[in-house]
Enzyme design. Sequence first.
Site, mmCIF file in Angstrom:
data_model
loop_
_atom_site.group_PDB
_atom_site.id
_atom_site.type_symbol
_atom_site.label_atom_id
_atom_site.label_comp_id
_atom_site.label_asym_id
_atom_site.label_seq_id
_atom_site.Cartn_x
_atom_site.Cartn_y
_atom_site.Cartn_z
ATOM 1 N N ASN A 9 11.620 -17.603 -18.941
ATOM 2 C CA ASN A 9 12.223 -18.331 -17.825
ATOM 3 C C ASN A 9 11.392 -18.008 -16.586
ATOM 4 O O ASN A 9 11.506 -16.925 -16.034
ATOM 5 C CB ASN A 9 13.688 -17.885 -17.647
ATOM 6 N N LYS A 11 11.644 -19.188 -13.736
ATOM 7 C CA LYS A 11 12.402 -19.309 -12.472
ATOM 8 C C LYS A 11 11.584 -20.132 -11.466
ATOM 9 O O LYS A 11 10.849 -21.026 -11.883
ATOM 10 C CB LYS A 11 12.798 -17.927 -11.953
ATOM 11 N N HIS A 95 22.827 -20.092 -15.964
ATOM 12 C CA HIS A 95 22.132 -18.861 -15.585
ATOM 13 C C HIS A 95 22.884 -18.211 -14.419
ATOM 14 O O HIS A 95 23.398 -18.908 -13.543
ATOM 15 C CB HIS A 95 20.678 -19.159 -15.190
ATOM 16 N N GLU A 97 21.942 -16.884 -11.818
ATOM 17 C CA GLU A 97 21.462 -17.265 -10.476
ATOM 18 C C GLU A 97 22.049 -18.606 -10.051
ATOM 19 O O GLU A 97 22.258 -18.849 -8.866
ATOM 20 C CB GLU A 97 19.917 -17.269 -10.458
ATOM 21 N N GLU A 167 22.947 -12.001 -20.509
ATOM 22 C CA GLU A 167 22.130 -11.464 -19.423
ATOM 23 C C GLU A 167 23.013 -10.735 -18.423
ATOM 24 O O GLU A 167 23.589 -11.364 -17.519
ATOM 25 C CB GLU A 167 21.409 -12.614 -18.698
ATOM 26 N N GLY A 173 16.019 -8.699 -13.007
ATOM 27 C CA GLY A 173 15.070 -8.490 -11.918
ATOM 28 C C GLY A 173 15.186 -7.123 -11.255
ATOM 29 O O GLY A 173 14.595 -6.877 -10.215
ATOM 30 N N SER A 208 15.340 -7.796 -17.406
ATOM 31 C CA SER A 208 14.245 -6.829 -17.328
ATOM 32 C C SER A 208 13.636 -6.471 -18.686
ATOM 33 O O SER A 208 13.238 -5.325 -18.894
ATOM 34 C CB SER A 208 14.711 -5.551 -16.612
HETATM 35 P P1 13P Z 1 14.039 -10.580 -15.595
HETATM 36 O O1 13P Z 1 13.400 -10.464 -16.947
HETATM 37 O O2 13P Z 1 13.060 -10.839 -14.488
HETATM 38 O O3 13P Z 1 14.980 -9.467 -15.313
HETATM 39 O O4 13P Z 1 14.938 -11.930 -15.639
HETATM 40 C C1 13P Z 1 15.824 -12.115 -16.680
HETATM 41 C C2 13P Z 1 16.369 -13.489 -16.595
HETATM 42 O O5 13P Z 1 17.141 -13.798 -15.709
HETATM 43 C C3 13P Z 1 15.914 -14.474 -17.581
HETATM 44 O O6 13P Z 1 16.651 -15.646 -17.513
#
Ligand code: 13P
Length: 246
Positions: A9, A11, A95, A97, A167, A173, A208
């Site tokens: 992903n 982002k 997600h 976010e 997640e 992150g 992560s």
């Molecule tokens: P990170 O691997 O940067 O922590 O992000 C995970 C994520 O949100 C994947 O959708």
Amino acid sequence: MRRKIVMGNWKMNSNSESAEALLKGLAEQWTGVHQAEVAVCPPYPYIALAKSVLENTNIGVGAQDVSQHEAGAYTGEIAADMLADIGCQYVLVGHSERRDYHKESSELVAKKFAAVSAKGMIPVLCVGETLEEREAGKTFDVIGSQLMKVVDHCGLAGVAKGMIAYEPVWAIGTGKTATPEMAQDVHSYIREVMGPEGDQIRIMYGGSVKPESAEGLFSQKDIDGALVGGASLSVEDFVAICRAAE
Ligand code: 13P
């Protein structure tokens, strides 16, 4: 046997140049036939580029979000039909976010899940608890409720046509990965909630994930792969995670 899957992903990262370099790097390093399924979810403007660079590879392409609506006066939105039209095979929905920054409810996420499925693509339902919820002992309640909203809308068999990504919000992150055991506990709970469909549905872990943590996570019996954020922006790291899934 559930086939392992690793999805990147990206982002809101990359531009034409870095996206092309990343895609070409993946195409060069992930050649031939593999046990693990691999896909990337670039930002919308680079999906067509991904389709073209990855055309003769075994790397799939997905989108990071979708509208719940079919078509019409929804300025700025992208319909599932459009994503299917340009060759997307997967679409992330819910997600954290999106749930957090865009206040997406589980009801809305359920509609998006159904919209993706209706167009023949694989919806990836993201679920996860915040640190506050985990510390209050509410992890299973939160995950159960996020999942059940989609089950109510699409049925167990409908959800089983897609995939799930667990997640934990506190691990995204932040560099804090859930331990393999912590993740395994939640994955096993998700299978239980999925009842008769629990055995077949693939559940990725996300938060992560790095080359160093991938193998430990993948060795757990209910962890079927990873949804990778930051590390998916590096060819070396992403390919190393994909290899760990083999
Ligand atoms: P990170 O691997 O940067 O922590 O992000 C995970 C994520 O949100 C994947 O959708």
